[in-house]
Design a protein around this motif. Structure first.
Motif, PDB file in Angstrom:
ATOM      1  N   TYR A   1       5.146  53.807  74.542  1.00  0.00           N
ATOM      2  CA  TYR A   1       5.000  52.787  73.503  1.00  0.00           C
ATOM      3  C   TYR A   1       3.533  52.686  73.138  1.00  0.00           C
ATOM      4  O   TYR A   1       2.701  52.272  73.944  1.00  0.00           O
TER       5      TYR A   1
ATOM      6  N   ALA B   1      11.803  52.564  74.918  1.00  0.00           N
ATOM      7  CA  ALA B   1      10.675  53.479  74.812  1.00  0.00           C
ATOM      8  C   ALA B   1      10.053  53.756  76.164  1.00  0.00           C
ATOM      9  O   ALA B   1       9.550  52.856  76.829  1.00  0.00           O
TER      10      ALA B   1
ATOM     11  N   ARG C   1       7.815  55.351  70.774  1.00  0.00           N
ATOM     12  CA  ARG C   1       7.736  54.355  69.721  1.00  0.00           C
ATOM     13  C   ARG C   1       6.284  54.146  69.299  1.00  0.00           C
ATOM     14  O   ARG C   1       5.403  53.926  70.130  1.00  0.00           O
TER      15      ARG C   1
END
Length: 296
Positions: free
Chosen positions: A150, A147, A178
């Motif tokens: 995140y 990611a 994510r």
């Protein structure tokens, strides 16, 4: 008082003044960090604050952490994390919400990368949100992380935390996005990706996913919308692109081999003075395009 620094080609900061040739300014009254052609290099020590981050902001106990980054010109941030906003101090000390906003002038841009996540926003007991407005932000990961962006709710956020990414104008490009629910008990958690004002979100390298602490896949619960539904944008996830709302193309946009652009039912695409060229492929929703479509 405001604080000023200059940065060098190696990403190191030196104290400066308002009248000096500063690249970085921080206004504590508004929690606003201004970057003007800055290069910032984080560290490699990940065991303690600031965890190797190029830019790190942490809450006080029981408080939220909020940071606005204003961009002028081209800026670069690297580190173990590029940017880390943290509302969880340790296992027994934590804050509430974590909110990161990245904005600036029309020519403002930011390239941020981390050997882990490029941009990491982590809440305590509350919500976690990343907001990008009218600037170009590219977030990448150089290590084994999946990611570039995140955004997660902390282990203490056990009620109904909201985990969100909003792009209002400009572009957001990432090695994967994510959303992570840090507690399996947070059964009311919500995840959302909102794009407005003709924005483009590109996560073809890594996709857009959500999961919880038990690694349950929550990707089908990600809400993707165009805000008020009147002027959305385009989201690329994997090899597919979807138009949300009414969009006017601002610059060249190429759909590569094996990729597709679908204009959803009720949506439209205004290409302005640009020409849509279909070269050996197919185009769904051609009747919803305002502009010239050429089959090469």
């Amino acid at each position: 008082n405001d604080s000023y620094w200059t940065t060098d080609a190696n990403g190191k900061l030196t104290t400066s003044t308002e009248s000096g040739n500063w690249n970085v300014k921080y206004d504590p009254s508004t929690a606003t960090l201004t970057l003007s052609g800055a290069t910032i290099q984080g560290g490699t020590n990940t065991g303690s604050v600031p965890y190797g981050a190029g830019i790190y902001a942490q809450c006080s106990i029981g408080q939220s952490v909020t940071l606005t980054i204003e961009l002028i010109g081209t800026n670069t941030i690297t580190g173990f994390y590029g940017i880390f906003l943290n509302a969880e101090i340790d296992a027994s000390s934590y804050g509430t919400n974590a909110t990161l906003t990245i904005t600036g002038e029309n020519n403002g841009s930011l390239g941020v990368s981390g050997s882990d996540h490029g941009i990491y926003v982590k809440s305590g007991t509350g919500n976690a949100s990343l907001n990008i407005k009218d600037v170009a932000v590219t977030s990448s990961t150089t290590g084994n992380s999946v990611a570039g962006v995140y955004v997660m709710s902390g282990a203490k956020a056990t009620n109904s935390p909201n985990i969100s990414l909003s792009v209002d104008g400009g572009t957001g490009s990432s090695d994967g996005i994510r959303f992570y629910v840090g507690s399996s008990q947070a059964t009311g958690a919500t995840t959302s990706l909102t794009i407005t004002d003709h924005a483009i979100v590109d996560a073809r390298n890594g996709g857009i996913k959500a999961s919880d602490s038990s690694m349950s896949d929550l990707s089908d619960q990600i809400k993707v919308s165009s805000g008020d539904g009147t002027n959305g944008g385009i989201v690329f996830d994997g090899t597919e692109g979807t138009v949300y709302g009414k969009v006017e193309l601002q610059e060249d946009l190429k759909i590569g081999e094996g990729e597709s652009l679908t204009i959803g039912n009720g949506a439209s695409l205004n290409t302005g003075s640009y020409e849509v060229i279909v070269n050996g492929g197919t185009l769904d929703g051609v009747d919803k395009i305002t502009g010239t479509v050429k089959y090469a």
